[in-house]
Design an enzyme around this catalytic site. Structure first.
Site, mmCIF file in Angstrom:
data_model
loop_
_atom_site.group_PDB
_atom_site.id
_atom_site.type_symbol
_atom_site.label_atom_id
_atom_site.label_comp_id
_atom_site.label_asym_id
_atom_site.label_seq_id
_atom_site.Cartn_x
_atom_site.Cartn_y
_atom_site.Cartn_z
ATOM 1 N N ILE A 82 0.831 -1.199 0.000
ATOM 2 C CA ILE A 82 0.000 0.000 0.000
ATOM 3 C C ILE A 82 0.869 1.254 0.000
ATOM 4 C CG2 ILE A 82 -1.854 1.241 1.151
ATOM 5 C CD1 ILE A 82 -2.582 -1.595 0.069
ATOM 6 N N LYS A 83 0.679 2.067 -1.026
ATOM 7 C CA LYS A 83 1.389 3.348 -1.086
ATOM 8 C C LYS A 83 0.587 4.377 -0.292
ATOM 9 C CE LYS A 83 4.309 4.622 -4.969
ATOM 10 N NZ LYS A 83 4.330 5.132 -6.349
ATOM 11 N N VAL A 84 1.272 4.994 0.662
ATOM 12 C CA VAL A 84 0.641 5.979 1.539
ATOM 13 C C VAL A 84 1.467 7.263 1.461
ATOM 14 C CG1 VAL A 84 0.107 6.522 3.959
ATOM 15 C CG2 VAL A 84 -0.263 4.202 3.096
#
Ligand code: G3P
Length: 215
Positions: A82-84
């Protein structure tokens, strides 16, 4: 150094995967917008091509919403990361997701201080954007060097993904600095692959081989 491709285009991913050197894929909202497929289907299809970390970015702004969005994306495939974004809410979400065992790639990192916070929050990956940093008159590769110095001093499990790569020299500099991963656009990967002297050399050998008497 691991090599990821920075694209959401399935044909380009398939082509580079066929070279046998591809370790993962990163996407971002701008790259996804170039493809004519809904996001979740696209992420699933990418996971079907490459057996490695596949980064998919959350678009929510608050930590609870980011976490909820991340859980849905992570359920698509075990390889989804997950890119945050590097914000206060992003840090909170990163900590919560790391505690759940969901891997986070903290993105839009432009300083060593941001990188340190991402590591502390439990980010599995951080993505400093070297090209965009160069674009505003800063030194992207110097930033990578500073971040690698910090990581060399401690036991964080975080891996650095050198992102926003513009040319092959960014890639070789990243490798010389010991960066764990470079995520590379398709056109830069092709530039790494090709060299005019290789082409000239092949042609010369072919031409000379044609002069060798055959049985
Ligand atoms: O995917 C993140 C990063 O690599 C974006 O690069 O070329 O849009 O600056 P770029």
């Amino acid at each position: 150094m691991k090599i990821f491709i920075d694209t959401a285009n399935l044909d380009k991913i398939r082509e580079v995967n066929s070279w046998g050197i591809l370790d993962g894929v990163t996407t971002n909202p701008s790259l996804v917008a170039k493809e004519n497929t809904d996001f979740e289907t696209l992420v699933g299809e990418i996971c079907g091509i490459v057996d490695g970390p596949i980064s998919a970015e959350v678009m929510s702004v608050t930590a609870p919403e980011m976490v909820a969005e991340a859980r849905k994306l992570a359920a698509i495939n075990k390889n989804v990361v997950i890119k945050v974004p590097m914000t206060e809410e992003g840090l909170k979400a990163t900590k919560a997701l790391a505690d759940e065992g969901i891997r986070v790639n903290m993105t839009l990192v432009f300083s060593a201080a941001q990188a340190l916070l991402a590591c502390k929050a439990g980010a599995r990956y951080i993505s400093p954007f070297v090209g965009r940093f160069d674009d505003v008159g800063e030194d992207g590769m110097r930033l990578i060097s500073e971040i690698m110095d910090i990581l060399d001093s401690y036991d964080f499990e975080t891996e650095v993904i050198v992102a926003s790569i513009r040319h092959p020299i960014h890639v070789t500099q990243a490798a010389r600095m010991g960066a764990h991963i470079a995520t590379i656009p398709y056109d830069v990967l092709k530039k790494m692959f090709n060299h005019p002297l290789t082409d000239i050399g092949i042609k010369r050998f072919q031409d000379d081989w044609a002069k060798v008497p055959k049985k």
